[in-house]
Design a protein around this motif. Structure first.
Motif, PDB file in Angstrom:
ATOM      1  N   TRP A 129      68.903 -47.005  -5.020  1.00 59.34           N
ATOM      2  CA  TRP A 129      68.743 -48.044  -6.050  1.00 59.34           C
ATOM      3  C   TRP A 129      69.389 -47.625  -7.363  1.00 59.34           C
ATOM      4  O   TRP A 129      69.783 -48.468  -8.164  1.00 59.34           O
ATOM      5  N   ILE A 130      69.537 -46.324  -7.577  1.00 59.53           N
ATOM      6  CA  ILE A 130      70.160 -45.828  -8.809  1.00 59.53           C
ATOM      7  C   ILE A 130      71.573 -46.383  -8.981  1.00 59.53           C
ATOM      8  O   ILE A 130      72.067 -46.510 -10.107  1.00 59.53           O
ATOM      9  N   ARG A 131      72.224 -46.762  -7.891  1.00 60.72           N
ATOM     10  CA  ARG A 131      73.583 -47.324  -7.979  1.00 60.72           C
ATOM     11  C   ARG A 131      73.598 -48.621  -8.782  1.00 60.72           C
ATOM     12  O   ARG A 131      74.614 -48.991  -9.360  1.00 60.72           O
ATOM     13  N   TYR A 132      72.480 -49.337  -8.795  1.00 63.44           N
ATOM     14  CA  TYR A 132      72.429 -50.654  -9.426  1.00 63.44           C
ATOM     15  C   TYR A 132      71.546 -50.679 -10.668  1.00 63.44           C
ATOM     16  O   TYR A 132      71.437 -51.708 -11.333  1.00 63.44           O
ATOM     17  N   LEU A 133      70.929 -49.553 -10.998  1.00 68.19           N
ATOM     18  CA  LEU A 133      69.889 -49.551 -12.021  1.00 68.19           C
ATOM     19  C   LEU A 133      70.422 -49.810 -13.431  1.00 68.19           C
ATOM     20  O   LEU A 133      69.647 -50.137 -14.328  1.00 68.19           O
ATOM     21  N   LYS A 134      71.718 -49.684 -13.647  1.00 65.85           N
ATOM     22  CA  LYS A 134      72.293 -49.924 -14.972  1.00 65.85           C
ATOM     23  C   LYS A 134      72.485 -51.404 -15.267  1.00 65.85           C
ATOM     24  O   LYS A 134      72.852 -51.769 -16.378  1.00 65.85           O
ATOM     25  N   MET A 135      72.253 -52.258 -14.282  1.00 69.23           N
ATOM     26  CA  MET A 135      72.435 -53.697 -14.491  1.00 69.23           C
ATOM     27  C   MET A 135      71.483 -54.192 -15.576  1.00 69.23           C
ATOM     28  O   MET A 135      70.318 -53.804 -15.625  1.00 69.23           O
ATOM     29  N   ASN A 136      71.991 -55.052 -16.465  1.00 69.99           N
ATOM     30  CA  ASN A 136      71.240 -55.464 -17.646  1.00 69.99           C
ATOM     31  C   ASN A 136      70.514 -56.782 -17.396  1.00 69.99           C
ATOM     32  O   ASN A 136      70.883 -57.832 -17.907  1.00 69.99           O
ATOM     33  N   THR A 137      69.467 -56.709 -16.596  1.00 70.88           N
ATOM     34  CA  THR A 137      68.606 -57.863 -16.348  1.00 70.88           C
ATOM     35  C   THR A 137      67.174 -57.443 -16.632  1.00 70.88           C
ATOM     36  O   THR A 137      66.858 -56.243 -16.640  1.00 70.88           O
ATOM     37  N   PRO A 138      66.264 -58.395 -16.882  1.00 70.99           N
ATOM     38  CA  PRO A 138      64.866 -58.009 -17.152  1.00 70.99           C
ATOM     39  C   PRO A 138      64.260 -57.156 -16.044  1.00 70.99           C
ATOM     40  O   PRO A 138      63.538 -56.187 -16.320  1.00 70.99           O
ATOM     41  N   ALA A 139      64.543 -57.496 -14.784  1.00 72.56           N
ATOM     42  CA  ALA A 139      63.966 -56.746 -13.674  1.00 72.56           C
ATOM     43  C   ALA A 139      64.453 -55.307 -13.678  1.00 72.56           C
ATOM     44  O   ALA A 139      63.658 -54.363 -13.475  1.00 72.56           O
ATOM     45  N   TYR A 140      65.752 -55.100 -13.909  1.00 71.31           N
ATOM     46  CA  TYR A 140      66.283 -53.743 -13.896  1.00 71.31           C
ATOM     47  C   TYR A 140      65.863 -52.966 -15.140  1.00 71.31           C
ATOM     48  O   TYR A 140      65.685 -51.746 -15.082  1.00 71.31           O
ATOM     49  N   ARG A 141      65.672 -53.647 -16.257  1.00 72.48           N
ATOM     50  CA  ARG A 141      65.167 -52.940 -17.432  1.00 72.48           C
ATOM     51  C   ARG A 141      63.748 -52.434 -17.184  1.00 72.48           C
ATOM     52  O   ARG A 141      63.392 -51.317 -17.571  1.00 72.48           O
ATOM     53  N   LYS A 152      58.215 -37.331 -10.825  1.00 75.46           N
ATOM     54  CA  LYS A 152      59.382 -36.822 -10.112  1.00 75.46           C
ATOM     55  C   LYS A 152      60.135 -38.002  -9.516  1.00 75.46           C
ATOM     56  O   LYS A 152      59.577 -39.086  -9.327  1.00 75.46           O
ATOM     57  N   ILE A 153      61.398 -37.779  -9.192  1.00 74.14           N
ATOM     58  CA  ILE A 153      62.192 -38.750  -8.447  1.00 74.14           C
ATOM     59  C   ILE A 153      62.736 -38.047  -7.211  1.00 74.14           C
ATOM     60  O   ILE A 153      63.445 -37.040  -7.320  1.00 74.14           O
ATOM     61  N   ILE A 154      62.349 -38.548  -6.056  1.00 71.33           N
ATOM     62  CA  ILE A 154      62.890 -38.032  -4.799  1.00 71.33           C
ATOM     63  C   ILE A 154      64.110 -38.865  -4.440  1.00 71.33           C
ATOM     64  O   ILE A 154      64.007 -40.086  -4.289  1.00 71.33           O
ATOM     65  N   PHE A 155      65.269 -38.220  -4.313  1.00 71.61           N
ATOM     66  CA  PHE A 155      66.482 -38.964  -3.953  1.00 71.61           C
ATOM     67  C   PHE A 155      66.960 -38.516  -2.576  1.00 71.61           C
ATOM     68  O   PHE A 155      66.835 -37.354  -2.193  1.00 71.61           O
ATOM     69  N   THR A 156      67.499 -39.462  -1.824  1.00 70.46           N
ATOM     70  CA  THR A 156      67.866 -39.214  -0.431  1.00 70.46           C
ATOM     71  C   THR A 156      69.370 -39.205  -0.193  1.00 70.46           C
ATOM     72  O   THR A 156      69.822 -38.692   0.834  1.00 70.46           O
ATOM     73  N   ASN A 157      70.141 -39.792  -1.100  1.00 70.93           N
ATOM     74  CA  ASN A 157      71.596 -39.907  -0.911  1.00 70.93           C
ATOM     75  C   ASN A 157      72.302 -38.761  -1.619  1.00 70.93           C
ATOM     76  O   ASN A 157      72.151 -38.584  -2.836  1.00 70.93           O
ATOM     77  N   VAL A 158      73.065 -37.989  -0.878  1.00 68.70           N
ATOM     78  CA  VAL A 158      73.640 -36.758  -1.414  1.00 68.70           C
ATOM     79  C   VAL A 158      74.650 -36.998  -2.522  1.00 68.70           C
ATOM     80  O   VAL A 158      75.001 -36.065  -3.255  1.00 68.70           O
ATOM     81  N   THR A 160      74.256 -39.164  -5.120  1.00 66.74           N
ATOM     82  CA  THR A 160      73.692 -39.847  -6.290  1.00 66.74           C
ATOM     83  C   THR A 160      73.175 -38.913  -7.386  1.00 66.74           C
ATOM     84  O   THR A 160      72.785 -39.377  -8.454  1.00 66.74           O
ATOM     85  N   TYR A 161      73.186 -37.614  -7.149  1.00 66.97           N
ATOM     86  CA  TYR A 161      72.612 -36.682  -8.132  1.00 66.97           C
ATOM     87  C   TYR A 161      73.277 -36.829  -9.498  1.00 66.97           C
ATOM     88  O   TYR A 161      72.599 -36.933 -10.535  1.00 66.97           O
ATOM     89  N   GLU A 162      74.601 -36.843  -9.531  1.00 58.85           N
ATOM     90  CA  GLU A 162      75.301 -36.980 -10.808  1.00 58.85           C
ATOM     91  C   GLU A 162      75.025 -38.326 -11.469  1.00 58.85           C
ATOM     92  O   GLU A 162      75.044 -38.435 -12.698  1.00 58.85           O
ATOM     93  N   MET A 163      74.780 -39.362 -10.673  1.00 62.69           N
ATOM     94  CA  MET A 163      74.430 -40.668 -11.236  1.00 62.69           C
ATOM     95  C   MET A 163      73.127 -40.564 -12.029  1.00 62.69           C
ATOM     96  O   MET A 163      73.005 -41.124 -13.125  1.00 62.69           O
ATOM     97  N   PHE A 164      72.152 -39.841 -11.473  1.00 63.79           N
ATOM     98  CA  PHE A 164      70.893 -39.645 -12.185  1.00 63.79           C
ATOM     99  C   PHE A 164      71.124 -38.894 -13.494  1.00 63.79           C
ATOM    100  O   PHE A 164      70.591 -39.280 -14.548  1.00 63.79           O
ATOM    101  N   LEU A 165      71.896 -37.833 -13.432  1.00 64.95           N
ATOM    102  CA  LEU A 165      72.150 -37.054 -14.649  1.00 64.95           C
ATOM    103  C   LEU A 165      72.843 -37.895 -15.709  1.00 64.95           C
ATOM    104  O   LEU A 165      72.481 -37.845 -16.890  1.00 64.95           O
ATOM    105  N   SER A 166      73.828 -38.692 -15.300  1.00 61.79           N
ATOM    106  CA  SER A 166      74.576 -39.510 -16.255  1.00 61.79           C
ATOM    107  C   SER A 166      73.722 -40.599 -16.886  1.00 61.79           C
ATOM    108  O   SER A 166      74.021 -41.081 -17.974  1.00 61.79           O
TER     109      SER A 166
END
Length: 382
Positions: A129-141, A152-158, A160-166
């Protein structure tokens, strides 16, 4: 420890909860109704009459449960809309009350949207879901606020780590865990689907048609070249995704309609039969990571053709999965030719099964989760 997995996108929560219960943990699951049928446990474990399912986003509940009894540790949250003022607020209040008995909540999509209201410590489970979390809608905010409040955040996709950091999530809050696969259910046995008497190579790709993320067009183009030399080869595709029309148009343009068969989205027991019947299972050719398709197929001892970013897998799995790695049309075609050899297919299939047993079994993943849960609860108590 009493832990609950809240919501069940793509049945990830169901599989983790099954693994935890095998370890003796008092883990339970809350599923939302209505929900897409692929986010309900019945889709994973029940024998379903697909003709009676109806609307995939609000499936016929009686049809789903006709041959399956819901375990007592699965609770259903009624998210159906009502006409009266304030009904939506009351539904969410009802969910928060359901969370009261638990020491820890693990929230799956779309739990993060109510995270700011949750009075229990919680962890976010992210399967992309982190791939889409930057979308500027009320739900994503709202979802972003929920992610930021998580212990904590458990991530499963190898990948996406840098996406979280960014996006501002510190490494101390990020924990990797592989997808959980039931290796008893996903297992090697003979399959009987496909035109076995008519074809001499069956390539099965259950991946949804989203060209930017999955690269379906690359597989279709490569297969068209293979089909010129092996006119009885068969490509079986599942009819779902935003680029479904584009895929069908490309197949028509390439003139390989006779070599391509379409099947509808299917429950997992039927999907397993397709895995077992295929000579090759093809996944995605863009992201460099996999979801559950690849390890499910590998657990059935089938060779998986996909693009794997080796650096990402080495970082989080400690090794590169034994998939047949290809990213471009030419590479996919080259690997398809390589996989024409039954001995090569058998070798990759056996290695893939061992990989999943070691990396993705329910018990292995559950132990990983249990360690994360214990760490969070110890921090709260100290």
């Amino acid at each position: 420890m009493r832990v609950v997995n809240a919501f069940n996108m793509a049945n990830d929560a169901y599989m983790v909860t099954k693994g935890l219960r095998r370890l003796g943990v008092k883990a339970e699951l809350i599923v939302q109704r209505p929900a897409h049928v692929a986010s309900l446990p019945q889709w994973e474990d029940a024998e379903i009459d697909l003709a009676r399912v109806g609307d995939l986003y609000n499936p016929n509940w009686d049809a789903l449960n006709e041959h399956w009894k819901i375990p007592e540790w699965i609770h259903v949250w009624n998210a159906s809309g009502s006409w009266y003022l304030g009904s939506r607020t009351l539904r969410w209040v009802g969910l928060l009350r359901m969370l009261k008995p638990y020491d820890l909540v693990v929230g799956h999509v779309p739990f993060a949207k109510c995270g700011i209201l949750c009075r229990k410590p919680y962890i976010i489970y992210d399967a992309g879901w982190i791939r889409y979390l930057k979308m500027n809608t009320p739900a994503y905010r709202l979802a972003r606020l929920g992610y930021r409040r998580a212990r904590k955040i458990i991530f499963t996709n190898v990948d996406t780590y840098e996406m979280f950091l960014s996006q501002g999530y510190g490494p101390d809050r990020l924990e990797f865990s592989p997808f959980a696969i039931d290796t008893d259910q996903y297992s090697p046995r003979p399959g009987s689907l496909g035109m076995s008497g008519e074809r001499n190579l069956l390539v099965f790709s259950p991946t949804r048609h989203e060209w930017r993320e999955k690269g379906n067009e690359k597989l279709i183009k490569a297969f068209s070249n293979l089909a010129r030399r092996r006119p009885r080869a068969q490509l079986v595709l599942v009819g779902w995704g935003g680029d479904l029309f584009s895929s069908k148009k490309l197949i028509d343009e390439l003139g390989i309609q006779e070599n391509v068969a379409w099947v509808p989205p299917m429950h997992k027991k039927r999907l397993i039969e397709w895995y077992r019947s295929a000579d090759i299972v093809a996944d995605q050719f863009v992201l460099g990571a996999y979801g559950t398709t690849a390890p499910e197929a590998m657990a059935c001892a089938k060779p998986v053709l996909m693009y794997a970013e080796e650096q990402h897998f080495r970082r989080w799995h400690g090794a590169v999965p034994p998939v047949i790695n290809a990213g471009s049309v030419d590479e996919i075609l080259e690997m398809l030719h390589k996989l024409e050899d039954p001995a090569v297919r058998s070798e990759y299939g056996a290695k893939g099964r061992e990989w999943v047993l070691h990396q993705h079994s329910l018990e292995t993943v559950a132990k990983r989760h249990l360690g994360i849960y214990s760490e969070v609860l110890e921090e709260i108590e100290s």
